[in-house]
Design an enzyme around this catalytic site. Structure first.
Site, PDB file in Angstrom:
ATOM      1  N   GLY A  51       0.826  -1.198   0.000  1.00 45.31           N
ATOM      2  CA  GLY A  51       0.000   0.000   0.000  1.00 45.31           C
ATOM      3  C   GLY A  51       0.863   1.252   0.000  1.00 45.31           C
ATOM      4  O   GLY A  51       0.609   2.194   0.730  1.00 45.31           O
ATOM      5  N   HIS A  52       1.888   1.234  -0.857  1.00 44.56           N
ATOM      6  CA  HIS A  52       2.777   2.381  -0.959  1.00 44.56           C
ATOM      7  C   HIS A  52       3.587   2.317  -2.254  1.00 44.56           C
ATOM      8  O   HIS A  52       3.531   1.339  -2.979  1.00 44.56           O
ATOM      9  CB  HIS A  52       3.728   2.446   0.241  1.00 44.56           C
ATOM     10  CG  HIS A  52       4.655   1.281   0.336  1.00 44.56           C
ATOM     11  ND1 HIS A  52       4.353   0.153   1.061  1.00 44.56           N
ATOM     12  CD2 HIS A  52       5.868   1.059  -0.214  1.00 44.56           C
ATOM     13  CE1 HIS A  52       5.359  -0.706   0.958  1.00 44.56           C
ATOM     14  NE2 HIS A  52       6.277  -0.178   0.185  1.00 44.56           N
ATOM     15  N   SER A  53       4.326   3.394  -2.490  1.00 40.61           N
ATOM     16  CA  SER A  53       5.274   3.494  -3.589  1.00 40.61           C
ATOM     17  C   SER A  53       6.574   4.042  -3.013  1.00 40.61           C
ATOM     18  O   SER A  53       6.569   4.622  -1.931  1.00 40.61           O
ATOM     19  CB  SER A  53       4.717   4.443  -4.650  1.00 40.61           C
ATOM     20  OG  SER A  53       5.650   4.677  -5.676  1.00 40.61           O
TER      21      SER A  53
END
Length: 134
Positions: A51-53
């Protein structure tokens, strides 16, 4: 700008003999020096991780045991990849949103990262991620 085509599924060299297989990650297997190693395990099948970059960090994901799904998003296109073989790894470049889900019982996800942990390198808000792509 990084897009979904930059993602690579890489075959990890292995040595097979009657005693079993040995997979080897060295030299040119992945395009960076490994600065951090971590792994996910005992993830409930209905939970998700990621749930991230990342702005700078590259990551190489391997299903050491079991299987899980990786949902990849470049801001325009999404792709879902199943990892279920310990001799194949997924190279995720910078600027790609990732979510891991559908973990099988006993799944272990090994991550080889190009950088040490730095909270400033993460984009954890999907709206901010999307706005950075336009």
């Amino acid at each position: 700008m990084t897009d979904i085509k930059s993602i690579k599924l890489i075959e990890i060299p292995k040595i097979s003999d009657p005693r079993g297989n040995l997979a080897v990650i060295e030299k040119d297997c992945i395009p960076y020096a490994i600065k951090r190693v971590y792994y996910l395990y005992d993830v409930p099948s209905d939970a998700f991780r990621g749930g991230h970059s990342h702005k700078e960090q590259l990551e190489f994901l391997i299903a050491l045991s079991g299987s899980f799904e990786v949902v990849l998003d470049d801001g325009k296109t999404k792709q879902r990849i199943t990892l279920n073989k310990p001799n194949k790894g997924l190279l995720i470049p910078t600027g790609i949103w990732r979510e891991l889900d559908d973990f099988s019982s006993g799944a272990v996800c090994l991550v080889l990262a190009s950088g040490e942990f730095d909270e400033g390198d993460y984009i954890r808000d999907y709206k901010i991620f999307k706005s950075s792509k336009s």
